[in-house]
Write a protein that holds these residues in place. Sequence first.
Motif, PDB file in Angstrom:
ATOM      1  N   ARG A 136     -55.424  17.553  -3.195  1.00 40.21           N
ATOM      2  CA  ARG A 136     -55.380  18.683  -4.133  1.00 40.21           C
ATOM      3  C   ARG A 136     -55.815  18.224  -5.533  1.00 40.21           C
ATOM      4  NH1 ARG A 136     -49.737  21.489  -4.408  1.00 40.21           N
ATOM      5  NH2 ARG A 136     -49.455  19.675  -5.725  1.00 40.21           N
ATOM      6  N   THR A 137     -55.287  17.086  -5.955  1.00 41.72           N
ATOM      7  CA  THR A 137     -55.638  16.551  -7.279  1.00 41.72           C
ATOM      8  C   THR A 137     -57.125  16.230  -7.362  1.00 41.72           C
ATOM      9  OG1 THR A 137     -53.497  15.473  -7.192  1.00 41.72           O
ATOM     10  CG2 THR A 137     -54.943  14.857  -9.006  1.00 41.72           C
ATOM     11  N   ILE A 138     -57.614  15.539  -6.337  1.00 42.16           N
ATOM     12  CA  ILE A 138     -59.031  15.154  -6.343  1.00 42.16           C
ATOM     13  C   ILE A 138     -59.902  16.410  -6.436  1.00 42.16           C
ATOM     14  CG2 ILE A 138     -60.903  14.207  -4.912  1.00 42.16           C
ATOM     15  CD1 ILE A 138     -58.780  12.215  -3.791  1.00 42.16           C
ATOM     16  N   ARG A 139     -59.561  17.420  -5.626  1.00 42.04           N
ATOM     17  CA  ARG A 139     -60.350  18.648  -5.609  1.00 42.04           C
ATOM     18  C   ARG A 139     -60.342  19.326  -6.975  1.00 42.04           C
ATOM     19  NH1 ARG A 139     -57.683  23.431  -2.908  1.00 42.04           N
ATOM     20  NH2 ARG A 139     -56.916  23.426  -5.057  1.00 42.04           N
ATOM     21  N   GLU A 140     -59.159  19.411  -7.599  1.00 36.82           N
ATOM     22  CA  GLU A 140     -59.064  20.039  -8.917  1.00 36.82           C
ATOM     23  C   GLU A 140     -59.903  19.279  -9.947  1.00 36.82           C
ATOM     24  OE1 GLU A 140     -57.792  22.932  -9.385  1.00 36.82           O
ATOM     25  OE2 GLU A 140     -57.190  22.902  -7.260  1.00 36.82           O
ATOM     26  N   ASP A 141     -59.745  17.946  -9.938  1.00 40.04           N
ATOM     27  CA  ASP A 141     -60.489  17.117 -10.897  1.00 40.04           C
ATOM     28  C   ASP A 141     -61.990  17.293 -10.728  1.00 40.04           C
ATOM     29  OD1 ASP A 141     -58.081  16.262 -11.757  1.00 40.04           O
ATOM     30  OD2 ASP A 141     -58.229  14.222 -10.946  1.00 40.04           O
ATOM     31  N   VAL A 142     -62.436  17.309  -9.461  1.00 40.72           N
ATOM     32  CA  VAL A 142     -63.872  17.451  -9.199  1.00 40.72           C
ATOM     33  C   VAL A 142     -64.367  18.812  -9.685  1.00 40.72           C
ATOM     34  CG1 VAL A 142     -65.606  17.697  -7.371  1.00 40.72           C
ATOM     35  CG2 VAL A 142     -63.954  15.829  -7.267  1.00 40.72           C
ATOM     36  N   LYS A 143     -63.580  19.839  -9.424  1.00 38.55           N
ATOM     37  CA  LYS A 143     -63.986  21.184  -9.839  1.00 38.55           C
ATOM     38  C   LYS A 143     -64.170  21.281 -11.353  1.00 38.55           C
ATOM     39  CE  LYS A 143     -62.631  24.357  -6.188  1.00 38.55           C
ATOM     40  NZ  LYS A 143     -61.580  25.252  -5.669  1.00 38.55           N
ATOM     41  N   ILE A 144     -63.239  20.642 -12.097  1.00 40.33           N
ATOM     42  CA  ILE A 144     -63.332  20.645 -13.557  1.00 40.33           C
ATOM     43  C   ILE A 144     -64.614  19.940 -13.998  1.00 40.33           C
ATOM     44  CG2 ILE A 144     -62.284  19.754 -15.689  1.00 40.33           C
ATOM     45  CD1 ILE A 144     -59.526  20.140 -14.164  1.00 40.33           C
ATOM     46  N   LYS A 145     -64.869  18.778 -13.381  1.00 37.60           N
ATOM     47  CA  LYS A 145     -66.049  17.981 -13.722  1.00 37.60           C
ATOM     48  C   LYS A 145     -67.334  18.775 -13.476  1.00 37.60           C
ATOM     49  CE  LYS A 145     -64.873  13.988 -15.335  1.00 37.60           C
ATOM     50  NZ  LYS A 145     -64.058  13.078 -14.509  1.00 37.60           N
ATOM     51  N   ILE A 146     -67.382  19.491 -12.339  1.00 38.28           N
ATOM     52  CA  ILE A 146     -68.599  20.232 -11.996  1.00 38.28           C
ATOM     53  C   ILE A 146     -68.853  21.345 -13.018  1.00 38.28           C
ATOM     54  CG2 ILE A 146     -69.643  21.797 -10.297  1.00 38.28           C
ATOM     55  CD1 ILE A 146     -68.232  20.154  -8.127  1.00 38.28           C
ATOM     56  N   ARG A 147     -67.782  22.008 -13.443  1.00 39.70           N
ATOM     57  CA  ARG A 147     -67.923  23.099 -14.406  1.00 39.70           C
ATOM     58  C   ARG A 147     -68.417  22.588 -15.752  1.00 39.70           C
ATOM     59  NH1 ARG A 147     -62.624  25.289 -13.158  1.00 39.70           N
ATOM     60  NH2 ARG A 147     -62.869  26.277 -11.141  1.00 39.70           N
ATOM     61  N   LEU A 148     -67.975  21.373 -16.113  1.00 40.82           N
ATOM     62  CA  LEU A 148     -68.371  20.850 -17.433  1.00 40.82           C
ATOM     63  C   LEU A 148     -69.866  20.673 -17.432  1.00 40.82           C
ATOM     64  CD1 LEU A 148     -65.452  18.390 -18.243  1.00 40.82           C
ATOM     65  CD2 LEU A 148     -65.950  20.574 -19.338  1.00 40.82           C
TER      66      LEU A 148
END
Lengths: 190, 394
Positions: free
Chosen positions: A178-190
């Motif tokens: 869950r953490t990895i997925r959230e972190d990746v999603k934030i990174k992609i949006r940036l």
Amino acid sequence: MKLTKLASYNILWEDYIKKGSEKALSIIYLDFYDHLFNYGLKHTKNREVIEDSIQNIFSYFLKVRKNLGPVNNLFGYLLKSYRNQLFHELAKHNKFISTEEFSDSDFEYFRSQEQNIIDQEENHIIKSSIQKSISLLPSKQQEIIYLRFDCGFSYPDISVILNISVESCHKTIYRAIRTIREDVKIKIRL
Amino acid sequence: MGSEFFNDFIVERFKALNTSELILNETFRKIVTCEIGEDDTIKILIEKLPAKKDEISLAYEILKGLQTPKVQNTAEKKKQLWNQLKTAEKSSQLFQHLAASLLILFIIVTVFYLSQTSTTIEDVTFSNEIDSNEITLILASGEQFILNKKPYKIKHHSDGSFFYAGNKSKFRSATVKNVFYQMIVPYGKRSDLLLSDGTKVWLNSGSRLIYPPAFEGKFREVFLEGEAFFEVAKDLEKPFYVKTDAFRLRVYGTRFDVRAYKKTNDFTTSLVEGKISLTPNQRLLAKEVFLLPNQKAISSTDHKTFKINEVHDLENMYSWVDGYLSFDNESISKVIQNISHYYNVPIGIKIRNNDLKITGKLELKDEVERVISGLMLLTKTKYLKDNNKFLIYQ
């Protein structure tokens, strides 16, 4: 390593312990050597300890063949034996060598230098984000995730190898993903 | 496996799953790591579930990102390592058998060399390391006496025989001529003996003395490896020489200590009483260097010259003769170093306060652990033992 093949190693193991076939043990040694070696690399940089530990567990197998029993999952059994041996060897080093060099027996998912260089690959944002998220986890949790996703062990296998409950395996992995997925999603949006 | 049926099956299973659930799904993980399905299974999945494209590809990337590069050892290396393992195993099975035959071989070799009529000390010194665990006297015949029951006395006579008096038995050996005997003292032990001219020799831990049972010819000569304290009997007609790997020492009637440890390259002589001179082996025409009482000569690392120092704590230097180590305001690390050397046992120290000074006598027991535990009691430190290594800590 494919599961279908893994089951046939259990048969090789029985050939060794019941009939004393050293040929069978040598196949196991040659085929699992790299797996144990790479697992060792996650624990320490000291290659001497990594290699000695492999030699020591197989030397033990050669010595006490008649006391060995059949196993359900040979890879898991080898990894567990190897892990104990590795810690034993590292403890020996730490005792008598006061330098800090050998004190890093903690598990690191992405340890070696070459793994951190994620050059021009297109998905490097995702990869570096995953590495960051994992490196922030406690070393035991990193090891659980490694056994699950890099080695492909089942939850019950992991619980045996690491002496923890199946539930805590589930929990750790669920939270980490869950953490990895959230972190990746934030990174992609940036 | 790459059938339509399989594809339909996974589409049906995955259509309701989000990214996390896909990652945690065993079948999906195996498709990504290519354990099941075909190379294009993921592609087909995305084509059939266009609405889930982002979730599927993110799950795919994350699972890929969790794979780490693997080191691969070459097949040759692994085969070689396996063979080493097998050989080691075989040899440990054969070890006892082999050890027995090696001993026989050693005796034969020794007998062969010693039975040559023109034997010199150099011929004998070639032979092997000090590997016995017990104090051993090796005769010219190859016969070995294990001297593990203290106390005992060994006294040589001018006719080449020697008298042994132990706890339970006494005997006198046959007379021999033109041969050499060896006394071997392993680490952690000490021994002494009386040579045929009345010279008394104390051998320290990890030493070997090669000597003739009776001194014939124009001079007396012995060879030393390790450390020994000599009390040489006066005989103006026959000078006494001590040979080591680094130098030759000439004695003019006296008491002195010689250290000739190859392992640590420690070649030092300390004179207590009388007069001695030293000549390095390295230089053919080297001059004799004379030593006065309370001086010590340290051989240079290349063994060509000597450094002469005054010594003030001479008695501490050979206190081992009486069975103890003596320290005068010595740092604990230095004391440990001495014990480690004496017993040839690695000892590590992890102590914050190195100012800890020690003054007094330390009895040299047979067991190093007893010495260490005694020391620990005094200094309020602790120790760990592992595989015959020790670690001292606070």
